[in-house]
Scaffold this active site. Structure first.
Site, PDB file in Angstrom:
ATOM      1  N   ASP A   8       0.875  -1.177   0.000  1.00 39.69           N
ATOM      2  CA  ASP A   8       0.000   0.000   0.000  1.00 39.69           C
ATOM      3  C   ASP A   8       0.916   1.231   0.000  1.00 39.69           C
ATOM      4  OD1 ASP A   8       0.890   0.376   2.611  1.00 39.69           O
ATOM      5  OD2 ASP A   8      -1.115   0.440   3.504  1.00 39.69           O
ATOM      6  N   HIS A   9       0.325   2.410   0.223  1.00 39.91           N
ATOM      7  CA  HIS A   9       1.108   3.647   0.210  1.00 39.91           C
ATOM      8  C   HIS A   9       2.150   3.670   1.323  1.00 39.91           C
ATOM      9  CE1 HIS A   9      -2.417   4.016   2.734  1.00 39.91           C
ATOM     10  NE2 HIS A   9      -1.834   4.970   3.416  1.00 39.91           N
ATOM     11  N   CYS A  66       3.145  -3.033   4.026  1.00 42.07           N
ATOM     12  CA  CYS A  66       2.302  -1.875   4.339  1.00 42.07           C
ATOM     13  C   CYS A  66       3.052  -1.077   5.402  1.00 42.07           C
ATOM     14  CB  CYS A  66       0.889  -2.290   4.762  1.00 42.07           C
ATOM     15  SG  CYS A  66       0.774  -3.212   6.310  1.00 42.07           S
ATOM     16  N   GLY A  67       2.373  -0.189   6.112  1.00 51.40           N
ATOM     17  CA  GLY A  67       3.085   0.635   7.090  1.00 51.40           C
ATOM     18  C   GLY A  67       3.770  -0.198   8.150  1.00 51.40           C
ATOM     19  N   THR A  68       3.033  -1.135   8.705  1.00 50.60           N
ATOM     20  CA  THR A  68       3.588  -2.009   9.754  1.00 50.60           C
ATOM     21  C   THR A  68       3.829  -3.440   9.273  1.00 50.60           C
ATOM     22  OG1 THR A  68       1.354  -2.643  10.389  1.00 50.60           O
ATOM     23  CG2 THR A  68       2.334  -0.775  11.562  1.00 50.60           C
ATOM     24  N   GLY A  69       3.238  -3.806   8.153  1.00 49.21           N
ATOM     25  CA  GLY A  69       3.254  -5.189   7.685  1.00 49.21           C
ATOM     26  C   GLY A  69       2.121  -6.011   8.282  1.00 49.21           C
ATOM     27  N   ILE A  70       1.418  -5.441   9.249  1.00 51.30           N
ATOM     28  CA  ILE A  70       0.392  -6.219   9.953  1.00 51.30           C
ATOM     29  C   ILE A  70      -0.863  -6.400   9.091  1.00 51.30           C
ATOM     30  CG2 ILE A  70      -1.127  -6.320  11.959  1.00 51.30           C
ATOM     31  CD1 ILE A  70       1.028  -4.727  13.522  1.00 51.30           C
ATOM     32  N   GLY A  71      -1.427  -5.289   8.647  1.00 46.07           N
ATOM     33  CA  GLY A  71      -2.685  -5.385   7.894  1.00 46.07           C
ATOM     34  C   GLY A  71      -2.542  -6.198   6.623  1.00 46.07           C
ATOM     35  N   HIS A  99      10.656 -23.384   9.379  1.00 43.09           N
ATOM     36  CA  HIS A  99       9.605 -24.035  10.174  1.00 43.09           C
ATOM     37  C   HIS A  99       8.205 -23.882   9.589  1.00 43.09           C
ATOM     38  CE1 HIS A  99      12.098 -24.063  14.187  1.00 43.09           C
ATOM     39  NE2 HIS A  99      12.738 -24.602  13.159  1.00 43.09           N
ATOM     40  N   ARG A 133       9.058 -32.759  11.131  1.00 37.44           N
ATOM     41  CA  ARG A 133       7.928 -32.476  12.022  1.00 37.44           C
ATOM     42  C   ARG A 133       7.197 -31.199  11.618  1.00 37.44           C
ATOM     43  NH1 ARG A 133      12.442 -30.518  14.436  1.00 37.44           N
ATOM     44  NH2 ARG A 133      12.325 -28.575  15.661  1.00 37.44           N
ATOM     45  N   HIS A 134       7.919 -30.291  10.965  1.00 36.35           N
ATOM     46  CA  HIS A 134       7.292 -29.022  10.556  1.00 36.35           C
ATOM     47  C   HIS A 134       6.288 -29.233   9.427  1.00 36.35           C
ATOM     48  CE1 HIS A 134      10.102 -27.110  13.204  1.00 36.35           C
ATOM     49  NE2 HIS A 134      11.124 -27.617  12.532  1.00 36.35           N
TER      50      HIS A 134
END
Ligand code: RB5
Length: 144
Positions: A8-9, A66-71, A99, A133-134
């Site tokens: 995003d911006h 994005c700004g935080t990478g979260i959204g 992993h 296992r992963h």
């Protein structure tokens, strides 16, 4: 390897930095899905577009910013088949490949220094999944 990239911006400047790094590596083809300026846009649209490129097989891996990478990571992880890891360190990038077999990387354009972001990108691209296992755990993720 084909890499789809989108932001995003809030992630636009870092996307440009990462896109130039990828183009300079010589071993990947980059598909840039936008956005193409700092004009305000909605991150779910770009996260979804990048995730659908990966889930459909048009790209092998995706990078979203994005700004935080979260959204934008939340958006990407809503697409079936996507395992998107939000990384703020090279250790997280290494472990999300080893992993989680992450097929997408998310970063924050306002929260992660560009030089660190390029190191995170390099580690994400150059680290293999450990399997074992992963694999059982990523299979459980993919059933959701
Ligand atoms: C946009 O202002 C901002 O909310 C977005 O880039 C992102 O940080 C959301 O998670």
């Amino acid at each position: 390897m084909i890499i789809a990239i989108a932001s995003d911006h809030g992630g636009y400047q870092l996307k440009e930095t990462v896109r130039k790094y990828l183009a300079g590596r010589g071993d990947v083809k980059v598909v840039d899905l936008g956005t193409n300026s700092e004009e305000s846009v909605d991150y779910p649209i770009y996260g979804r577009a990048c995730a659908e490129a990966v889930a459909s097989g048009k790209a092998d891996r995706g990078i979203v910013i994005c700004g935080t990478g979260i959204g934008i990571s939340i958006a990407a992880n809503k697409v079936k088949g996507i395992r998107c890891g939000l990384c703020t360190s090279t250790e997280m990038a290494e472990l999300t490949r080893k992993h989680n077999n992450a097929n997408m990387l998310a970063m924050g354009g306002r929260t992660t220094d560009p030089e660190l972001a390029l190191e995170i990108t390099r580690v994400f691209l150059d680290t293999e999944f450990e399997g074992g296992r992963h694999k059982r755990r990523t299979d459980l993720l993919d059933e959701m």
